[in-house]
Write a protein that holds these residues in place. Structure first.
Motif, short mmCIF file in Angstrom:
data_model
loop_
_atom_site.label_atom_id
_atom_site.label_comp_id
_atom_site.label_asym_id
_atom_site.label_seq_id
_atom_site.Cartn_x
_atom_site.Cartn_y
_atom_site.Cartn_z
N ALA A 208 0.83 -1.21 0.00
CA ALA A 208 0.00 0.00 0.00
C ALA A 208 0.87 1.26 0.00
N MET A 209 1.94 1.27 0.78
CA MET A 209 2.83 2.43 0.83
C MET A 209 3.51 2.65 -0.52
N LEU A 210 4.02 1.61 -1.14
CA LEU A 210 4.67 1.73 -2.45
C LEU A 210 3.68 2.20 -3.51
N THR A 211 2.42 1.74 -3.41
CA THR A 211 1.39 2.19 -4.34
C THR A 211 1.12 3.68 -4.17
N ALA A 212 1.03 4.15 -2.92
CA ALA A 212 0.80 5.57 -2.65
C ALA A 212 1.97 6.41 -3.15
N VAL A 213 3.19 5.98 -2.90
CA VAL A 213 4.37 6.72 -3.37
C VAL A 213 4.41 6.73 -4.89
N GLY A 214 4.12 5.59 -5.51
CA GLY A 214 4.10 5.53 -6.97
C GLY A 214 3.05 6.44 -7.57
N THR A 215 1.86 6.50 -6.94
CA THR A 215 0.80 7.39 -7.42
C THR A 215 1.23 8.85 -7.31
N CYS A 216 1.86 9.21 -6.20
CA CYS A 216 2.34 10.59 -6.03
C CYS A 216 3.39 10.92 -7.08
#
Length: 169
Positions: A24-32
């Motif tokens: 979830a954290m990597l997905t959020a960072v990737g989206t940003c």
């Protein structure tokens, strides 16, 4: 849990929780990063560049600002006439540390054969004398020490008198 093992590894429930939080954290960072790199955020309302500030002002506002600027320049000119032609230091105006100058100090423009028009200050030697005799005026200490034939002993690396007295633990 549905996935009890991943790539032949068995994980506890706490380890699975951490794996999903990492995803979830990597997905959020990737989206940003995606939004930042593609500047998609500019499509959202009020996220674009500032194109116009609050207002350009009215004609009355512009006239008031011009009046204030005119009063300020008038005040500066009156103050300069009151204090004589006090010189300025850079952009800060009159020196904040005080002034010691001889009474006959003035600037005289003259033509130099090499440098063209230059300004000289007759009477500056009296100003230097006054500053030398002053107690509070800043002085070049090395110059006056040499003039009095005083000297500072040279420092050497690892001088025994500067070494620490106690061992550092």
């Amino acid at each position: 849990m549905v996935f009890s093992s991943l790539f032949g590894n068995d994980f506890t429930s706490n380890q699975w929780l951490m794996i999903w939080l990492d995803i979830a954290m990597l997905t959020a960072v990737g989206t940003c990063l995606f939004c930042w790199m593609t500047e998609v955020y500019r499509l959202l309302p009020k996220w674009g560049a500032v194109r116009k500030f609050d207002s350009d002002g009215s004609e009355a506002h512009r006239a008031r600002e011009a009046l204030i600027a005119k009063e300020y320049t008038h005040h500066q000119a009156a103050q300069q006439q009151q204090h004589g032609s006090a010189g300025t230091v850079g952009t800060i105006g009159a020196p904040t540390w005080g002034r010691i100058e001889s009474a006959d100090l003035r600037e005289v423009s003259m033509q130099h054969p090499v440098y063209g028009t230059v300004k000289t200050r007759p009477g500056f030697n009296q100003t230097q004398k006054l500053r030398k005799e002053s107690e509070w005026w800043g002085k070049d200490e090395l110059h006056f020490m040499k003039e009095k034939r005083m000297h500072i002993p040279e420092m050497h690396i690892n001088e025994p008198r500067l070494a620490m007295q106690n061992e550092i633990v």
